[in-house]
Design a protein around this motif. Structure first.
Motif, short mmCIF file in Angstrom:
data_model
loop_
_atom_site.label_atom_id
_atom_site.label_comp_id
_atom_site.label_asym_id
_atom_site.label_seq_id
_atom_site.Cartn_x
_atom_site.Cartn_y
_atom_site.Cartn_z
N GLU A 84 65.17 8.87 44.26
CA GLU A 84 66.26 9.10 45.30
C GLU A 84 67.22 7.80 45.15
O GLU A 84 68.28 7.67 45.34
N ARG A 85 66.61 6.63 45.04
CA ARG A 85 67.31 5.29 45.25
C ARG A 85 67.99 5.12 44.14
O ARG A 85 69.15 4.81 43.94
N LYS A 86 67.70 5.71 42.93
CA LYS A 86 68.31 5.49 41.48
C LYS A 86 69.14 6.60 41.69
O LYS A 86 70.48 6.19 41.06
N LEU A 87 69.18 7.51 41.84
CA LEU A 87 70.41 8.70 42.06
C LEU A 87 71.38 8.40 42.95
O LEU A 87 72.45 8.87 42.94
N ILE B 5 73.23 16.48 44.57
CA ILE B 5 73.46 17.54 43.36
C ILE B 5 72.30 18.08 42.99
O ILE B 5 72.11 19.23 42.64
N LEU B 6 71.14 17.02 43.05
CA LEU B 6 69.61 17.47 42.46
C LEU B 6 69.46 18.52 43.26
O LEU B 6 68.72 19.56 42.93
N ARG B 7 69.34 18.15 44.61
CA ARG B 7 68.94 19.21 45.80
C ARG B 7 69.47 20.60 45.43
O ARG B 7 68.91 21.70 45.55
N LYS B 8 70.73 20.55 45.24
CA LYS B 8 71.28 22.05 45.13
C LYS B 8 70.91 22.60 43.65
O LYS B 8 70.76 23.87 43.78
N VAL B 9 70.99 21.89 42.56
CA VAL B 9 70.34 22.49 41.41
C VAL B 9 68.92 22.94 41.57
O VAL B 9 68.70 24.15 41.16
N PHE B 10 68.18 22.28 42.38
CA PHE B 10 66.80 22.97 42.26
C PHE B 10 66.44 23.77 43.62
O PHE B 10 65.84 24.83 43.29
#
Length: 150
Positions: A118-121, A128-133
């Motif tokens: 999360e820190r890196k993203l 975006i990752l949350r929506k993709v998953f």
């Protein structure tokens, strides 16, 4: 919380391996119905992630709010439980137990590194990752529906 979620998932999976079929039979629930119920939960979790809404109520004290949707149904959900019952008819229980614990080690490592990821993203990347998953969860739920209904 990664350790707690992993341990709860381990307990759920091991108990279901030994007693799952009997518990479902006690309530008159067949495996396909159980899988569809789990698919509904996964579907609604995916909807929450994609739309940014809250469907599952948090009890407010923080004791199970993030553990329950992680341990069940995401880690030890209907798909996992149905698979455990299927594997039990093909493999020795000790081999299934070893597989469960190897799998849980990987799950723990991923959950533990989630804060670093999360820190890196950053916030935008995480959303975006949350929506993709979320879409992936919806697709998994639809696949379970299709598999069990067709």
């Amino acid at each position: 919380e990664p350790l707690k979620a992993s341990l709860i998932a381990a307990v759920i999976m091991v108990l279901f391996l030994f007693f799952g079929k009997n518990v479902l039979a006690l309530f008159g629930v067949d495996i396909p119905s159980f899988a569809i119920a789990g698919a509904l939960i996964i579907f609604f979790l995916g909807i929450e992630m994609v739309l940014g809404i809250t469907l599952f109520r948090d009890n407010g004290d923080g004791s199970t709010g993030s553990i329950v949707p992680i341990a069940f149904p995401l880690i030890a959900g209907a798909g996992t439980m149905t698979t455990l019952i299927s594997l039990k008819s093909q493999f020795e229980e000790v081999n299934i137990l070893i597989s469960i614990f190897i799998n849980l080690i990987f799950i723990y490592l991923v959950l533990r590194s989630s804060v670093w990821i999360e820190r890196k993203l950053g916030n935008a990347g995480t959303q975006i990752l949350r929506k993709v998953f979320g879409v992936i969860l919806i697709a998994i739920a639809i696949k379970i529906f299709k598999t069990r209904l067709l």
